[in-house]
Design a protein around this motif. Structure first.
Motif, PDB file in Angstrom:
ATOM      1  N   HIS A  12      12.845 -38.859  19.544  1.00 44.91           N
ATOM      2  CA  HIS A  12      11.592 -38.262  20.018  1.00 44.91           C
ATOM      3  C   HIS A  12      11.169 -37.207  18.990  1.00 44.91           C
ATOM      4  N   TRP A  13      10.160 -37.533  18.217  1.00 45.10           N
ATOM      5  CA  TRP A  13       9.741 -36.627  17.137  1.00 45.10           C
ATOM      6  C   TRP A  13       8.553 -35.798  17.611  1.00 45.10           C
ATOM      7  N   ASP A  14       8.732 -34.499  17.550  1.00 45.18           N
ATOM      8  CA  ASP A  14       7.659 -33.610  17.999  1.00 45.18           C
ATOM      9  C   ASP A  14       7.695 -32.341  17.142  1.00 45.18           C
ATOM     10  N   MET A  15       6.614 -32.069  16.448  1.00 43.19           N
ATOM     11  CA  MET A  15       6.564 -30.918  15.551  1.00 43.19           C
ATOM     12  C   MET A  15       6.685 -29.589  16.293  1.00 43.19           C
ATOM     13  N   VAL A  60      18.185 -33.734  13.061  1.00 46.21           N
ATOM     14  CA  VAL A  60      19.257 -34.516  13.687  1.00 46.21           C
ATOM     15  C   VAL A  60      18.976 -34.669  15.184  1.00 46.21           C
ATOM     16  N   PHE A  61      18.585 -33.569  15.818  1.00 44.97           N
ATOM     17  CA  PHE A  61      18.303 -33.584  17.266  1.00 44.97           C
ATOM     18  C   PHE A  61      17.216 -34.611  17.601  1.00 44.97           C
ATOM     19  N   MET A  62      16.143 -34.595  16.825  1.00 40.88           N
ATOM     20  CA  MET A  62      15.028 -35.514  17.127  1.00 40.88           C
ATOM     21  C   MET A  62      15.392 -36.958  16.758  1.00 40.88           C
ATOM     22  N   SER A  63      16.275 -37.106  15.767  1.00 46.06           N
ATOM     23  CA  SER A  63      16.737 -38.462  15.430  1.00 46.06           C
ATOM     24  C   SER A  63      17.579 -39.026  16.567  1.00 46.06           C
ATOM     25  N   VAL A  64      18.470 -38.196  17.098  1.00 52.32           N
ATOM     26  CA  VAL A  64      19.351 -38.639  18.181  1.00 52.32           C
ATOM     27  C   VAL A  64      18.538 -38.947  19.436  1.00 52.32           C
ATOM     28  N   THR A  65      17.577 -38.071  19.751  1.00 48.50           N
ATOM     29  CA  THR A  65      16.783 -38.275  20.980  1.00 48.50           C
ATOM     30  C   THR A  65      15.639 -39.276  20.753  1.00 48.50           C
ATOM     31  N   PHE A 111       8.395 -25.971  15.102  1.00 49.48           N
ATOM     32  CA  PHE A 111       7.637 -24.720  15.133  1.00 49.48           C
ATOM     33  C   PHE A 111       8.299 -23.710  16.085  1.00 49.48           C
ATOM     34  N   ALA A 112       8.784 -24.216  17.244  1.00 48.20           N
ATOM     35  CA  ALA A 112       9.438 -23.318  18.207  1.00 48.20           C
ATOM     36  C   ALA A 112      10.700 -22.696  17.600  1.00 48.20           C
ATOM     37  N   ALA A 113      11.466 -23.490  16.856  1.00 48.43           N
ATOM     38  CA  ALA A 113      12.687 -22.964  16.225  1.00 48.43           C
ATOM     39  C   ALA A 113      12.344 -21.871  15.223  1.00 48.43           C
ATOM     40  N   PHE A 114      11.295 -22.111  14.454  1.00 50.28           N
ATOM     41  CA  PHE A 114      10.855 -21.105  13.477  1.00 50.28           C
ATOM     42  C   PHE A 114      10.441 -19.818  14.204  1.00 50.28           C
ATOM     43  N   LEU A 115       9.697 -19.991  15.288  1.00 53.01           N
ATOM     44  CA  LEU A 115       9.215 -18.839  16.061  1.00 53.01           C
ATOM     45  C   LEU A 115      10.386 -18.056  16.671  1.00 53.01           C
ATOM     46  N   VAL A 116      11.372 -18.788  17.171  1.00 53.07           N
ATOM     47  CA  VAL A 116      12.553 -18.121  17.738  1.00 53.07           C
ATOM     48  C   VAL A 116      13.271 -17.317  16.662  1.00 53.07           C
ATOM     49  N   SER A 117      13.404 -17.908  15.484  1.00 57.74           N
ATOM     50  CA  SER A 117      14.091 -17.181  14.403  1.00 57.74           C
ATOM     51  C   SER A 117      13.307 -15.936  14.005  1.00 57.74           C
ATOM     52  N   VAL A 118      11.986 -16.012  14.059  1.00 56.74           N
ATOM     53  CA  VAL A 118      11.151 -14.836  13.750  1.00 56.74           C
ATOM     54  C   VAL A 118      11.372 -13.753  14.803  1.00 56.74           C
ATOM     55  N   ILE A 119      11.394 -14.167  16.058  1.00 53.39           N
ATOM     56  CA  ILE A 119      11.435 -13.193  17.161  1.00 53.39           C
ATOM     57  C   ILE A 119      12.822 -12.550  17.313  1.00 53.39           C
ATOM     58  N   VAL A 120      13.890 -13.350  17.197  1.00 49.88           N
ATOM     59  CA  VAL A 120      15.211 -12.810  17.570  1.00 49.88           C
ATOM     60  C   VAL A 120      16.050 -12.312  16.394  1.00 49.88           C
ATOM     61  N   SER A 121      15.725 -12.721  15.180  1.00 50.61           N
ATOM     62  CA  SER A 121      16.632 -12.394  14.063  1.00 50.61           C
ATOM     63  C   SER A 121      16.819 -10.892  13.884  1.00 50.61           C
ATOM     64  N   LEU A 122      15.719 -10.163  13.821  1.00 54.63           N
ATOM     65  CA  LEU A 122      15.842  -8.722  13.588  1.00 54.63           C
ATOM     66  C   LEU A 122      16.587  -8.014  14.726  1.00 54.63           C
ATOM     67  N   PRO A 123      16.229  -8.265  16.006  1.00 50.26           N
ATOM     68  CA  PRO A 123      17.012  -7.628  17.073  1.00 50.26           C
ATOM     69  C   PRO A 123      18.502  -7.968  17.027  1.00 50.26           C
ATOM     70  N   ASN A 139      16.555 -20.717   8.611  1.00 55.03           N
ATOM     71  CA  ASN A 139      15.472 -21.644   8.955  1.00 55.03           C
ATOM     72  C   ASN A 139      15.704 -23.043   8.395  1.00 55.03           C
ATOM     73  N   ILE A 140      16.341 -23.107   7.234  1.00 54.34           N
ATOM     74  CA  ILE A 140      16.715 -24.425   6.687  1.00 54.34           C
ATOM     75  C   ILE A 140      17.728 -25.092   7.623  1.00 54.34           C
ATOM     76  N   GLU A 141      18.704 -24.292   8.064  1.00 52.45           N
ATOM     77  CA  GLU A 141      19.736 -24.824   8.975  1.00 52.45           C
ATOM     78  C   GLU A 141      19.111 -25.328  10.275  1.00 52.45           C
ATOM     79  N   LEU A 142      18.207 -24.527  10.839  1.00 51.96           N
ATOM     80  CA  LEU A 142      17.556 -24.929  12.091  1.00 51.96           C
ATOM     81  C   LEU A 142      16.732 -26.203  11.887  1.00 51.96           C
ATOM     82  N   LEU A 143      16.069 -26.263  10.748  1.00 54.25           N
ATOM     83  CA  LEU A 143      15.256 -27.449  10.449  1.00 54.25           C
ATOM     84  C   LEU A 143      16.138 -28.701  10.377  1.00 54.25           C
ATOM     85  N   LEU A 144      17.261 -28.576   9.658  1.00 54.20           N
ATOM     86  CA  LEU A 144      18.172 -29.728   9.527  1.00 54.20           C
ATOM     87  C   LEU A 144      18.734 -30.128  10.889  1.00 54.20           C
ATOM     88  N   PHE A 145      19.105 -29.126  11.686  1.00 52.89           N
ATOM     89  CA  PHE A 145      19.649 -29.446  13.008  1.00 52.89           C
ATOM     90  C   PHE A 145      18.589 -30.144  13.866  1.00 52.89           C
TER      91      PHE A 145
END
Lengths: 250, 196
Positions: A126-129, A119-124, A133-145, A110-116
């Motif tokens: 376009h800052w949007d929380m 960078v993504f929002m800096s490059v684009t 939140f979506a990255a965190f949710l994806v990590s919650v949903i897919v990590s265990l499977p 989650n730290i890695e996703l946050l840092l990425f």
């Protein structure tokens, strides 16, 4: 709980001493993303469907590589060196060891996703929380499977030296065979069985759900079928998991 | 504690057939046997982590959670210091004693020098010593040491054997060790079993 806390601290200390993995897990995709988009840096971009699909593949890479290298490969190499068996007789439960290792690396992921994403929002520009939140949710949903599916690797009688080669081949293969023709449910299930498609598909649908439209019902069915298969593979692998080294005697 | 009808096979090699042994309290139970005779396989069976080609019956042998088992080739995370490793033992294994408590005179002269050293920078003998002391920090019913004094110098061997003696005679734990040098334990009460 005291045991898990103590184990998490140990794995965290150990993980901090192995910073090289972050180059592969995070710096490589981040550098590639900046290289691909250096011409648009600073220009305000909208999060259209194409941009979100593009973003989801970077998340998929970071999630798969981190979970494979930091969790599955680490478990196998610790087992083959004898450390896992030694630790088992200190802790008394393989579940506590596994859950501690997964927890620490899920936090790191989650730290890695946050840092990425920063960078993504800096490059684009376009800052949007919702991205965070979506990255965190994806990590919650897919990590265990994903961990459950990848745990089939623990059954292979493979030497530690060959393990990194194998995981690199698997990651390369997952990207190579990313897309089959879309269409019917069965085709979509087969496509989604590829872990990169599974993560990227989940991420893309979630992002679209946040920014553009409702999540497609066919996707949900497809996702449930694949997750069930991943879970069955994981159940089989974990139940066969032994603390003894497989490739050599320890 | 007793093991009977123990049979083991490793590949095509038959290591044991209908073997029996008893683990007695208040003595150091020593298992001796030639290289490749299957001592570690038997220890794995007793500890409950044997492979499927091993059969036998265990009487009164505790579950793995109540067993401290020091492996022959001790492995730790090389990035942890000795202090962090021993703290791990203390936190994970059911606290029985504080550091340097009842064996302080014995262990502190050695540990004080390496307390902040990373495990990966220790010699093989020092790792064995730290590991044995780690087992000592656990509170278990049965303690198994697989060749605890191999590659250890005479001074550290003495410390390791004193720790094992303390477990047997002061804490009254059941202890099983394998060794190729039973003469090192000549001063201790022992019960020797040979695995042919």
């Amino acid at each position: 709980m005291r045991e898990i806390k103590a184990l998490c601290r140990i794995y965290f200390i150990n993980m901090l001493s192995n910073k090289f993995v972050f180059i592969f897990n995070l710096l490589l995709p981040t550098g590639y993303f900046i290289f691909q988009n250096h011409r648009v840096i600073g220009k305000k971009m909208s999060f259209n469907e194409q941009t979100l699909a593009f973003l989801s593949y970077f998340w998929a890479y970071i999630i798969l590589v981190t979970l494979l290298n930091n969790v599955i490969v680490a478990i196998i190499s610790q087992r083959e060196s004898g450390f896992y068996k030694q630790l088992y007789f200190i802790v008394g439960s393989k579940w506590q060891i596994l859950s501690s290792q997964v927890s620490v690396h899920w936090f790191i992921l989650n730290i890695e996703l946050l840092l990425f994403n920063v960078v993504f929002m800096s490059v684009t520009n376009h800052w949007d929380m919702r991205i965070i939140f979506a990255a965190f949710l994806v990590s919650v949903i897919v990590s265990l499977p994903i961990i459950l599916l990848s745990s089939i690797l623990v059954l292979l009688p493979i030497k530690i030296e060959s393990l990194n080669v194998l995981t690199s081949v698997l990651i390369f293969g997952a990207f190579l065979f990313l897309k089959l023709p879309e269409g019917k449910l069965l085709q979509d299930v087969v496509t989604m069985f590829n872990p990169i498609s599974y993560i990227a598909g989940t991420a893309d649908e979630l992002l679209l759900g946040f920014f553009h439209r409702a999540i497609a019902s066919q996707f949900i069915w497809c996702w449930l079928i694949v997750t069930l298969i991943y879970s069955l593979v994981g159940y089989f692998s974990v139940s066969k998991f032994t603390v003894n080294a497989v490739a050599k005697r320890v | 504690m007793h093991i009977s009808h123990y049979s083991a096979q490793y590949g095509h090699r038959v290591l044991a057939r209908d073997f029996s042994m008893t683990l007695k309290p208040n003595v150091v139970n020593i298992l001796i046997g030639a290289n490749g005779s299957g001592k570690t396989t038997l220890l794995d069976f007793i500890a409950g982590v044997a492979t499927t080609k091993v059969t036998g019956v265990k009487y009164d042998v505790p579950k793995p959670k109540q067993i401290a088992y020091q492996l022959q080739q001790v492995q730790f995370l090389p990035t942890l210091t000795v202090a962090q490793t021993l703290k791990m033992y203390q936190e994970l294994g059911g606290k029985t004693t504080t550091f340097h408590d009842d064996v302080s005179e014995l262990i502190s002269p050695v540990l004080d020098h390496i307390w902040s050293t990373k495990m990966g920078q220790l010699s093989g003998g020092e790792i064995q010593l730290v590991s044995t002391y780690g087992q000592f920090l656990l509170n278990r019913q049965l303690y198994i040491f697989d060749e605890p004094t191999s590659n250890v110098d005479s001074h550290n061997t003495e410390i390791i054997l004193n720790l094992i003696e303390y477990l047997v005679l002061v804490r009254h734990k059941v202890v099983l060790i394998t060794t190729h040098h039973p003469e090192q334990l000549a001063d201790l009460p022992t019960h020797i079993t040979t695995l042919n």
